[in-house]
Design a protein around this motif. Structure first.
Motif, short mmCIF file in Angstrom:
data_model
loop_
_atom_site.label_atom_id
_atom_site.label_comp_id
_atom_site.label_asym_id
_atom_site.label_seq_id
_atom_site.Cartn_x
_atom_site.Cartn_y
_atom_site.Cartn_z
N ASP A 151 0.85 -1.19 0.00
CA ASP A 151 0.00 0.00 0.00
C ASP A 151 0.88 1.24 0.00
OD1 ASP A 151 -2.02 1.83 0.21
OD2 ASP A 151 -2.40 1.47 2.34
N LEU A 152 0.97 1.90 -1.15
CA LEU A 152 1.80 3.09 -1.29
C LEU A 152 0.94 4.26 -1.74
CD1 LEU A 152 4.90 1.60 -3.16
CD2 LEU A 152 4.70 2.09 -0.71
N GLU A 153 1.21 5.41 -1.19
CA GLU A 153 0.52 6.64 -1.58
C GLU A 153 1.56 7.73 -1.74
OE1 GLU A 153 -2.60 9.86 0.34
OE2 GLU A 153 -2.61 7.79 1.06
N LEU A 154 1.57 8.37 -2.90
CA LEU A 154 2.56 9.42 -3.15
C LEU A 154 2.34 10.58 -2.19
CD1 LEU A 154 4.87 10.21 -5.10
CD2 LEU A 154 3.15 11.45 -6.44
N THR A 155 3.37 10.87 -1.40
CA THR A 155 3.31 11.98 -0.45
C THR A 155 4.41 12.98 -0.83
OG1 THR A 155 2.48 10.56 1.33
CG2 THR A 155 3.48 12.65 1.97
N LEU A 156 4.01 14.11 -1.37
CA LEU A 156 4.96 15.10 -1.85
C LEU A 156 5.47 15.97 -0.70
CD1 LEU A 156 3.05 16.35 -5.03
CD2 LEU A 156 4.93 14.69 -4.92
N PRO A 157 6.65 16.55 -0.87
CA PRO A 157 7.17 17.48 0.16
C PRO A 157 6.22 18.66 0.36
CG PRO A 157 8.90 16.84 -1.37
CD PRO A 157 7.62 16.32 -1.95
N GLN A 158 6.04 19.04 1.63
CA GLN A 158 5.22 20.21 1.95
C GLN A 158 6.06 21.47 2.05
OE1 GLN A 158 5.15 17.34 3.96
NE2 GLN A 158 3.04 16.87 4.52
N VAL A 159 7.38 21.30 2.28
CA VAL A 159 8.30 22.43 2.36
C VAL A 159 9.43 22.17 1.37
CG1 VAL A 159 9.97 23.66 3.80
CG2 VAL A 159 7.78 22.95 4.76
N THR A 160 9.75 23.17 0.56
CA THR A 160 10.85 23.04 -0.40
C THR A 160 11.83 24.19 -0.21
OG1 THR A 160 9.68 24.26 -2.14
CG2 THR A 160 9.39 21.86 -2.09
N TYR A 161 13.05 23.95 -0.67
CA TYR A 161 14.09 24.98 -0.61
C TYR A 161 14.77 25.05 -1.96
CZ TYR A 161 17.92 21.61 -0.50
OH TYR A 161 18.82 20.63 -0.84
N ARG A 162 15.63 26.07 -2.15
CA ARG A 162 16.27 26.27 -3.45
C ARG A 162 17.77 25.98 -3.40
NH1 ARG A 162 14.26 31.35 -6.52
NH2 ARG A 162 12.49 29.92 -6.60
N ASP A 163 18.52 26.62 -2.54
CA ASP A 163 19.98 26.48 -2.51
C ASP A 163 20.45 25.73 -1.27
OD1 ASP A 163 20.44 27.91 -4.93
OD2 ASP A 163 19.99 29.76 -3.84
N SER A 164 20.01 26.16 -0.11
CA SER A 164 20.38 25.50 1.14
C SER A 164 19.33 25.82 2.19
CB SER A 164 21.77 25.96 1.62
OG SER A 164 21.77 27.35 1.90
N LEU A 165 19.29 24.99 3.20
CA LEU A 165 18.31 25.16 4.27
C LEU A 165 18.90 24.56 5.54
CD1 LEU A 165 15.37 25.94 5.13
CD2 LEU A 165 14.73 23.59 4.57
N THR A 166 18.76 25.27 6.66
CA THR A 166 19.24 24.76 7.94
C THR A 166 18.04 24.43 8.82
OG1 THR A 166 21.27 26.07 7.83
CG2 THR A 166 20.60 25.27 10.00
N LEU A 167 18.05 23.22 9.35
CA LEU A 167 17.03 22.76 10.29
C LEU A 167 17.69 22.54 11.65
CD1 LEU A 167 15.34 20.09 7.98
CD2 LEU A 167 14.60 22.44 8.35
N HIS A 168 16.92 22.72 12.71
CA HIS A 168 17.42 22.49 14.06
C HIS A 168 16.55 21.42 14.70
CE1 HIS A 168 20.19 25.94 13.95
NE2 HIS A 168 19.26 26.48 13.19
N VAL A 169 17.16 20.30 15.02
CA VAL A 169 16.44 19.14 15.52
C VAL A 169 16.85 18.90 16.97
CG1 VAL A 169 15.93 16.70 15.17
CG2 VAL A 169 16.45 18.16 13.20
#
Length: 295
Positions: free
Chosen positions: A112-130
């Motif tokens: 059972d697979l369902e295509l789930t697209l990204p909700q957030v996109t970036y262009r050159d770089s992106l920093t996340l804090h986890v």
């Protein structure tokens, strides 16, 4: 799932062949977590989810897709709690490809697979804090595809390369670029990673970058020679084989890789469209049948 640094884990699926990709887990303070890529089938995505929950206790808040190929993205839907992040071109390519990969290997139990697209996109770089862990997303395409994301943890010196780098497995650049892959290797090396988690194959160190760079240099030289000698990519592949890289898994990728190299040797721009369907069929002819999808 193995520990590669404090709060950082690599999920490795042996033997790393077609559709047996790697994923990664970053767990910060308070159990907050980020997952790098998912898996190809429902069963494999559920197994990955089980291991993630075992390490973090809660589902990841974020999933990063390194590129659009289904073995790295089809499992997104089995992490419904997560925000999916990717490069803007990756989202476009995912939407265009859909679940097409399942049609290439109809005998695989995709589930059972369902295509789930990204909700957030970036262009050159992106920093996340986890949870206190800095995670940098760096766009390095066209290389493996037209848009590839490397996930870099500078304080942990850990690099998740996606399919920009593979270990013991033949690199694949049909949808990207030979010259672009070489540029990507130089940028990856400059980060100074101590641990490299490739898109397929065992975890290693910066020597994996060197090995992939050597393959792309050899491929570029072969493509230039083939063009100069008037040989088709298929004939050149049959005459030379994979040379010093013949022991790598999935060596049939040489044919489509040569087509990309030929296109660039003749002046085509990196990432320019090729007839992927036709070249996949030609690869099948070279291989003597459909390559084995191990998913």
């Amino acid at each position: 799932m193995t520990d590669v640094a404090d709060g950082v884990h690599a999920y490795v699926q042996p033997d790393g062949g077609w559709c047996l990709n790697n994923a990664g887990l970053v767990v910060g303070d308070g159990g907050e977590s980020l997952l790098v890529d998912t898996a190809a089938t429902e069963l494999r995505a559920r197994l990955l989810r089980t291991e993630v929950l075992r390490r973090s206790g809660v589902p990841p808040r974020t999933v990063v897709n390194t590129h659009f190929h289904g073995d790295h993205t089809f499992g997104n839907s089995h992490f419904p709690e997560a925000l999916v992040v990717a490069h803007e071109h990756t989202r476009t390519e995912m939407a265009a490809a859909g679940l097409h990969l399942t049609g290439l290997w109809p005998d695989v139990r995709w589930g059972d697979l369902e295509l789930t697209l990204p909700q957030v996109t970036y262009r050159d770089s992106l920093t996340l804090h986890v949870g206190g862990v800095r995670v940098e997303l760096i766009q390095l395409g066209p290389a493996h595809t037209t848009a590839d994301t490397a996930v870099w943890l500078p304080e942990r010196r850990v690099l998740f390369t996606g399919d920009l780098v593979m270990n013991g497995v033949t690199p694949f650049c049909l949808m990207g670029s030979v010259s672009g892959s070489l540029r990507a290797m130089r940028r990856l090396r400059g980060l100074g990673a101590e641990t490299v988690v490739p898109g397929h194959g065992p975890v290693g160190g910066p020597e994996l970058i060197d090995a992939n760079e050597a393959y792309f240099r050899w491929l570029q030289e072969q493509a230039r020679r083939g063009v100069a000698d008037g040989l088709t990519p298929l004939r050149l592949a049959r005459e030379t084989g994979s040379g010093p890289f013949d022991a790598l898994l999935d060596s049939e990728r040489l044919v489509p890789n040569l087509h990309r190299g030929y296109a660039e040797a003749r002046g085509a721009a990196p990432g320019s469209p090729l007839d992927v369907g036709a070249l996949f069929k030609e690869m099948t002819v070279f291989h003597g049948g459909l390559p084995d999808c191990r998913a």
